[in-house]
Design an enzyme around this catalytic site. Structure first.
Site, mmCIF file in Angstrom:
data_model
loop_
_atom_site.group_PDB
_atom_site.id
_atom_site.type_symbol
_atom_site.label_atom_id
_atom_site.label_comp_id
_atom_site.label_asym_id
_atom_site.label_seq_id
_atom_site.Cartn_x
_atom_site.Cartn_y
_atom_site.Cartn_z
ATOM 1 N N LYS A 139 0.821 -1.211 0.000
ATOM 2 C CA LYS A 139 0.000 0.000 0.000
ATOM 3 C C LYS A 139 0.858 1.265 0.000
ATOM 4 C CE LYS A 139 -4.124 -1.852 -0.056
ATOM 5 N NZ LYS A 139 -5.070 -1.956 1.048
ATOM 6 N N ARG A 144 -4.160 -10.568 3.691
ATOM 7 C CA ARG A 144 -4.330 -10.556 2.240
ATOM 8 C C ARG A 144 -3.088 -9.911 1.621
ATOM 9 N NH1 ARG A 144 -6.293 -7.149 -1.826
ATOM 10 N NH2 ARG A 144 -7.459 -8.233 -3.469
#
Length: 278
Positions: A217, A252
């Site tokens: 991210k 995830r």
């Protein structure tokens, strides 16, 4: 299913899309997708998460029919050619896509809208008895990073997740079939993401299984001064280890091997700590 998790589970990301933020276009072809699944299986993945729509900031929605065309052949190929017992989750906000994926062999629904985009997805989960992951997001992928704001991000995220949980329970989903995800990077500023990671114990305290998705991210790139998402493997593994210590049970990730190692080592340390304290 979610209430019987012992050691941490690694969910491997398989984006069969042309425009996902980190790996868009890499696995659009069926052969490439299957090769990636084979790699993840060899690296110890527990769940394959397949999505046919990018949810990166600024992305446009994709029609259900197109998502189905992207994901169903991959799910069918996994079931026919590879490990028939591997858990497969369908990453979608649309009930029509989720139903097609479940019919093709998926086992779990992973809804980044937390059931708000298409409430029929909650009814589907209830009727089929499959587990569903409810994620927090603010706005839609197209607009979610347009000046997001929270009075208290941890409290606000928990409040919204509770609304999704209550809607799922009302639709008939069993409590043990619900997992929650704070939605790192989905309508959050850098500090919001850090605050959520610093208070993962508050999500764990709800009693629901928690899924964490920090993989590659952008907020970690700003911390590490890295612009290429693929250079954030180590940063992601750090958050996985921290998550395990906080009680998070599912992760995830794009990079299975590194996060499998991080989760397993952190879990061994956590187990040792619990044994020593007894």
């Amino acid at each position: 299913m979610f209430r019987n998790i012992n050691n941490p589970l690694i969910m491997g990301i398989l984006n069969v899309t042309p425009d996902s933020f980190s790996d868009g276009g890499k696995y659009s072809a069926l052969d490439a997708a299957i090769q990636q699944v084979e790699l993840m299986l060899s690296e110890g993945v527990d769940i394959i998460d397949i999505g046919g729509e990018s949810t990166r900031p600024g992305s446009d929605s994709v029609a259900a029919s197109e998502q189905i065309e992207r994901v169903v052949p991959v799910i069918e190929a996994i079931r026919q050619q590879l490990e028939s017992n591997i858990l497969i989750s369908i990453d979608t906000t649309l009930s029509a896509v989720a139903k097609a994926a479940l019919d093709a062999g998926a086992n779990i629904i992973n809804d980044v809208s937390g059931g708000r985009a298409d409430p029929a997805i909650l009814t589907l989960a209830a009727e089929t008895g499959v587990p569903i992951i409810l994620m927090h997001s603010q706005g839609t992928p197209k607009t979610m990073q347009d000046n997001p704001h929270y009075d208290n991000v941890v409290r606000n995220v928990l409040d919204t997740l509770n609304q999704s949980i209550n809607a799922a329970l009302k639709a008939g989903v069993k409590k043990e079939a619900i997992a929650i995800d704070p939605g790192i990077g989905f309508g959050k500023r850098k500090q919001d993401n850090l605050d959520l990671l610093a208070h993962l114990d508050a999500l764990v305290a709800t009693g629901f299984t928690v899924l964490l998705g920090t993989s590659r991210k952008r907020f970690m790139g700003t911390i590490c001064d890295v612009s290429d998402p693929s250079d954030l493997v180590t940063a992601t593994a750090v958050t996985t280890a921290l998550g395990v210590m906080a009680g998070v049970q599912m992760f995830r990730v794009h990079d299975v091997k590194e996060n499998r190692q991080a989760a397993d080592v952190a879990w061994a340390i956590k187990q040792s700590r619990s044994q020593l304290s007894t």
